[in-house]
Scaffold this motif. Structure first.
Motif, short mmCIF file in Angstrom:
data_model
loop_
_atom_site.label_atom_id
_atom_site.label_comp_id
_atom_site.label_asym_id
_atom_site.label_seq_id
_atom_site.Cartn_x
_atom_site.Cartn_y
_atom_site.Cartn_z
N GLY A 268 27.03 -39.32 0.65
CA GLY A 268 27.32 -37.98 0.13
C GLY A 268 26.90 -37.80 -1.31
N ALA A 269 26.77 -38.90 -2.05
CA ALA A 269 26.37 -38.80 -3.46
C ALA A 269 24.86 -38.93 -3.63
CB ALA A 269 27.08 -39.89 -4.27
N ALA A 270 24.15 -39.33 -2.57
CA ALA A 270 22.70 -39.50 -2.68
C ALA A 270 22.01 -38.14 -2.77
CB ALA A 270 22.18 -40.28 -1.47
N ARG A 271 20.88 -38.12 -3.44
CA ARG A 271 20.10 -36.89 -3.54
C ARG A 271 19.08 -36.79 -2.40
NH1 ARG A 271 22.11 -33.66 -4.48
NH2 ARG A 271 20.43 -32.37 -5.31
N SER A 272 18.65 -37.94 -1.90
CA SER A 272 17.77 -37.96 -0.74
C SER A 272 18.03 -39.23 0.05
CB SER A 272 16.29 -37.87 -1.14
OG SER A 272 15.93 -38.94 -1.98
N VAL A 273 17.83 -39.15 1.37
CA VAL A 273 18.04 -40.29 2.25
C VAL A 273 16.86 -40.38 3.21
CG1 VAL A 273 19.52 -41.35 4.00
CG2 VAL A 273 20.55 -40.07 2.11
N VAL A 274 16.22 -41.54 3.24
CA VAL A 274 15.12 -41.79 4.17
C VAL A 274 15.67 -42.65 5.30
CG1 VAL A 274 12.84 -42.83 4.50
CG2 VAL A 274 13.41 -41.68 2.33
N VAL A 275 15.46 -42.22 6.55
CA VAL A 275 15.96 -42.97 7.70
C VAL A 275 14.81 -43.31 8.63
CG1 VAL A 275 18.32 -42.09 7.64
CG2 VAL A 275 16.58 -40.83 8.89
N LYS A 276 14.78 -44.57 9.07
CA LYS A 276 13.82 -45.00 10.08
C LYS A 276 14.39 -44.62 11.45
CE LYS A 276 10.73 -47.42 7.58
NZ LYS A 276 9.26 -47.25 7.62
N VAL B 255 8.76 -36.28 8.25
CA VAL B 255 7.60 -36.63 7.43
C VAL B 255 6.46 -37.14 8.31
CG1 VAL B 255 6.79 -38.01 5.49
CG2 VAL B 255 9.18 -37.24 5.56
N ASP B 256 5.26 -36.69 7.98
CA ASP B 256 4.05 -37.14 8.67
C ASP B 256 3.51 -38.37 7.95
OD1 ASP B 256 1.82 -37.43 10.19
OD2 ASP B 256 0.82 -35.60 9.53
N ALA B 257 3.66 -39.54 8.58
CA ALA B 257 3.13 -40.79 8.04
C ALA B 257 2.63 -41.62 9.22
CB ALA B 257 4.22 -41.53 7.27
N PRO B 258 1.82 -42.64 8.97
CA PRO B 258 1.31 -43.46 10.07
C PRO B 258 2.42 -44.29 10.72
CG PRO B 258 -0.08 -43.66 8.13
CD PRO B 258 1.17 -42.96 7.69
N GLY B 259 2.20 -44.68 11.97
CA GLY B 259 3.15 -45.54 12.66
C GLY B 259 2.98 -45.53 14.16
N LEU B 260 3.65 -46.46 14.82
CA LEU B 260 3.55 -46.64 16.27
C LEU B 260 4.21 -45.51 17.05
CD1 LEU B 260 4.23 -50.47 16.65
CD2 LEU B 260 2.13 -49.28 17.25
N THR B 261 5.02 -44.68 16.38
CA THR B 261 5.70 -43.59 17.09
C THR B 261 5.36 -42.23 16.48
OG1 THR B 261 7.71 -43.83 15.74
CG2 THR B 261 7.60 -45.10 17.77
N PRO C 245 12.24 -47.41 15.13
CA PRO C 245 12.53 -48.56 15.99
C PRO C 245 13.10 -48.13 17.35
CG PRO C 245 13.28 -48.99 13.76
CD PRO C 245 12.90 -47.53 13.82
N GLY C 246 13.68 -46.94 17.41
CA GLY C 246 14.19 -46.42 18.67
C GLY C 246 13.10 -45.98 19.62
N GLY C 247 11.84 -46.14 19.22
CA GLY C 247 10.72 -45.85 20.10
C GLY C 247 9.69 -46.96 20.10
N ALA D 286 20.75 -55.89 31.63
CA ALA D 286 19.79 -56.30 30.62
C ALA D 286 19.35 -55.07 29.82
CB ALA D 286 18.59 -56.98 31.26
N MET D 287 19.63 -55.06 28.52
CA MET D 287 19.25 -53.97 27.63
C MET D 287 18.58 -54.56 26.40
SD MET D 287 22.63 -51.49 27.60
CE MET D 287 23.01 -50.41 28.97
N ALA D 288 17.56 -53.90 25.90
CA ALA D 288 16.91 -54.34 24.67
C ALA D 288 16.54 -53.14 23.83
CB ALA D 288 15.66 -55.17 24.99
N GLU D 289 16.38 -53.39 22.54
CA GLU D 289 15.87 -52.34 21.67
C GLU D 289 14.47 -51.94 22.15
OE1 GLU D 289 17.19 -50.71 19.07
OE2 GLU D 289 19.10 -51.76 19.33
#
Length: 522
Positions: A455-463, A484-490, A329-331, A77-80
């Motif tokens: 590779g063509a993007a100038r910036s990439v935001v990843v959750k 980046v310092d922003a609010p959130g559960l992790t 989401p990984g946390g 049994a595995m879950a996110e």
């Protein structure tokens, strides 16, 4: 003389990282990720693109390669990562594991694929409870080997129940298959008669997630240095043959349990207890000497926005990656906070990719509208989490997908991923990937399945907090990653949470914390 039958090895697993501040995890959360029983576990492990993470496939492959054996699979049994598991669901798992073990008796060995940072709505140590139950059922002499995520929070029950404790060594987690292979090697050794002892030391340090990188190119890696020391020592002539495994477990702060804390577990051969104890104390002492380095250093949102604007306006500048570490989401993060997206959109950032945003209603609206349609992209219309505020912007539906994709790099490489109905939305200078299954943006394939060119993007935001580094390293070196310092559960700024069960005092939350090498030996 009758030929000895192949050893009967039970396989079972419980893998979830639980954030005490996130909504509870249900059976449906496991079923949508990995809920495999009996022969389905082995079939998945032996297929080319398993749905399970790498430990069980690695274990099965190594057992297949090293001699005859009879797998006795029970329940995997595995879950996110999510909130505490509903107790009813965990109790059901315990009944399945117990009944399966009792039905399979006699067994020659057991392999348990664990995470180690689990919670239930009624338990702070379901991992330890599960392993203690296994030990109770099979008895004291049946070998039990378990693998753990390096974010595990270690209890005495977890260490005492197993014969060999195997933790990941890499963060991002790129060695899961290898740790499964290692577990198989220990099972074979125990079947030949090897006996073990474990030393366990827990430090009064709760490492913020962003301080736990292990890669050699990381800017600051106090945790990685502890792992390096253990692996150097295990290869020393004085330790070869005596020390079977060295695991340094960083823990997962957001579980908020009494067993939280940076931990060292050394498995030695029986009779070599002194060698194992000395090595554990040496590694723990190094960790304590590094205690001031276990503090998060993040970039303010307004500064990050200015950096994204600058690289978008000037193609000669190197492109940048902006991980939203507080909504990972990984946390247990919900994968849908809007602070970075809204700030970048208001600033007119150009050439930006944002992913992946978990928002099933918005993905469904994009599919209903169709490719090329102009819609009002309304984010978080169905979300009630305090951090997941609504945001709306005009958008064009650029591409659609059913969300079926095979991971290409990093933690998800080769894994069959199912993100549900998904869409790429063009907000004018910013393209956002929206999915219907919550997971972290750790693989370039999540953009590439829409034909988006990273590779063509100038910036990439990843959750994502850190696993994106194992997938996006072909695009961004560490000096081009801006946490980046922003609010959130992790959020890695641990002082922002109301802790109820953490052992106190503890670094980095308290001042004047004291420790000595002998103080917390288990």
């Amino acid at each position: 003389m009758a030929q000895k039958p192949p050893p009967r090895i039970a396989i079972l697993g419980f893998s979830i990282e639980c954030n005490a501040f996130a909504p509870p995890a249900t059976r449906a959360d496991f079923e949508s990720c990995v809920w495999l029983e009996r022969d389905a576990i082995i079939a998945d492990a032996r297929c080319a693109t398993p749905i399970a993470l790498g430990e069980v496939p690695g274990f099965v492959a190594a057992m297949d390669a090293t001699g005859p054996w009879q797998p006795v699979p029970i329940l995997l049994a595995m879950a996110e990562p999510n909130g505490p598991v509903e107790e009813e669901t965990f109790a059901e798992m315990m009944r399945i594991w117990r009944k399966g073990l009792e039905r399979a008796a006699p067994l020659d060995a057991v392999y348990a694929c664990m995470h180690g940072a689990g919670l239930s709505t009624e338990r702070t140590d379901p991992d330890g409870d599960m392993l203690a139950m296994v030990r109770e059922v099979v008895g004291p002499h049946v070998p039990l080997v378990a693998t753990f995520d390096l974010h595990a929070n270690i209890s005495e029950a977890m260490v005492q129940s197993v014969d060999v404790f195997v933790g990941y060594r890499t963060n991002p987690h790129l060695d899961m298959w290898q740790r499964g292979e290692e577990a198989a090697g220990h099972v074979r050794a125990l079947l030949r008669g090897a006996k073990t002892t474990r030393t366990f030391i827990r430090l009064p340090i709760i490492p913020p997630t962003v301080t736990m990188l292990t890669g050699k190119d990381a800017t600051d890696r106090p945790y990685g240095e502890m792992i390096d020391l253990g692996q150097r020592r295990i290869a020393d002539p004085d330790c070869v043959g005596r020390i079977l495994n060295v695991s340094v477990m960083g823990g997962f702060a957001y579980s908020d349990t009494p067993k939280n804390g940076l931990a060292v577990v050394v498995t030695a051969r029986k009779g070599d207890e002194a060698t194992g104890e000395a090595l554990a104390e040496e590694i723990a002492t190094l960790g304590w000497s590094n205690r001031k380095r276990f503090r998060a250093k993040l970039t303010a949102l307004d500064e990050a926005t200015a950096m994204a604007t600058a690289v978008g306006d000037d193609p000669s500048k190197p492109a940048l990656c902006f991980p939203d570490v507080a909504d990972n989401p990984g946390g247990g993060g919900r994968g849908n906070t809007m602070w970075i997206l809204e700030a970048f959109h208001q600033a007119g950032v150009q050439g930006c990719l944002v992913g992946i945003i978990y928002d099933p209603p918005l993905a469904a609206a994009a599919h209903a509208a169709g490719v090329g349609a102009r819609i009002e992209a309304r984010f978080n219309t169905a979300e009630t989490n305090a951090f997941s505020k609504p945001f709306a912007a005009p958008a064009t539906v650029r591409a659609l997908s059913d969300g079926r994709v095979t991971g290409r790099r990093g933690i998800f490489a080769g894994r069959d991923m199912r993100l549900g109905p998904s869409a790429a939305l063009d907000l004018g200078g910013i393209t956002v990937v929206v999915v219907s299954y919550r997971t972290q943006c750790a693989d370039p394939a999540f953009f590439e399945m829409f034909g988006l060119d990273i590779g063509a993007a100038r910036s990439v935001v990843v959750k994502s907090r850190g696993h994106f580094r194992g997938g996006f390293d072909e695009f961004f070196s560490n000096d081009r990653i801006i946490e980046v310092d922003a609010p959130g559960l992790t959020s890695p700024i641990l002082s922002r949470f109301e802790w109820k069960r953490l052992p106190r005092p503890v670094i980095p939350l308290d001042e004047g914390v004291k420790w000595s090498p002998k103080q917390l030996r288990r």
